[in-house]
Design a protein around this motif. Sequence first.
Motif, PDB file in Angstrom:
ATOM      1  N   GLU A  88      31.682  38.246  19.703  1.00 50.42           N
ATOM      2  CA  GLU A  88      32.009  38.936  18.477  1.00 50.42           C
ATOM      3  C   GLU A  88      32.323  40.407  18.748  1.00 50.42           C
ATOM      4  N   LEU A  89      33.116  41.030  17.866  1.00 50.78           N
ATOM      5  CA  LEU A  89      33.475  42.428  18.033  1.00 50.78           C
ATOM      6  C   LEU A  89      32.249  43.332  17.953  1.00 50.78           C
ATOM      7  N   GLU A  90      31.285  42.999  17.118  1.00 53.11           N
ATOM      8  CA  GLU A  90      30.083  43.818  17.004  1.00 53.11           C
ATOM      9  C   GLU A  90      29.310  43.819  18.315  1.00 53.11           C
ATOM     10  N   ALA A  91      29.282  42.710  19.018  1.00 55.92           N
ATOM     11  CA  ALA A  91      28.579  42.626  20.297  1.00 55.92           C
ATOM     12  C   ALA A  91      29.322  43.438  21.374  1.00 55.92           C
ATOM     13  N   SER A 110      43.568  52.460  29.915  1.00 59.01           N
ATOM     14  CA  SER A 110      43.657  52.029  28.522  1.00 59.01           C
ATOM     15  C   SER A 110      44.276  50.639  28.423  1.00 59.01           C
ATOM     16  N   ALA A 111      45.249  50.335  29.263  1.00 57.59           N
ATOM     17  CA  ALA A 111      45.849  49.004  29.259  1.00 57.59           C
ATOM     18  C   ALA A 111      44.850  47.953  29.734  1.00 57.59           C
ATOM     19  N   ALA A 144      39.240  43.480  26.569  1.00 59.04           N
ATOM     20  CA  ALA A 144      38.751  43.181  25.225  1.00 59.04           C
ATOM     21  C   ALA A 144      39.331  41.859  24.725  1.00 59.04           C
ATOM     22  N   GLY A 145      40.593  41.605  24.999  1.00 58.71           N
ATOM     23  CA  GLY A 145      41.204  40.347  24.594  1.00 58.71           C
ATOM     24  C   GLY A 145      40.576  39.152  25.278  1.00 58.71           C
ATOM     25  N   VAL A 146      40.282  39.273  26.563  1.00 58.94           N
ATOM     26  CA  VAL A 146      39.636  38.182  27.290  1.00 58.94           C
ATOM     27  C   VAL A 146      38.247  37.911  26.733  1.00 58.94           C
TER      28      VAL A 146
END
Length: 50
Positions: free
Chosen positions: A45-48, A29-30, A36-38
Amino acid sequence: MGALWFEFYGTAHIGAIHSLVTAYLVAASALGLGLAGVVIDAGTELEAQA
């Protein structure tokens, strides 16, 4: 799922197995959040990502 662990591994080392699986889940999870941050920093984009 926890009941299957007793069937597969028995009761002798179930505490050690449970703690190892829990440690892997926490680490995954970490790493997922870091990845995700990278990817967000790279401009995706978040949707992608979803």
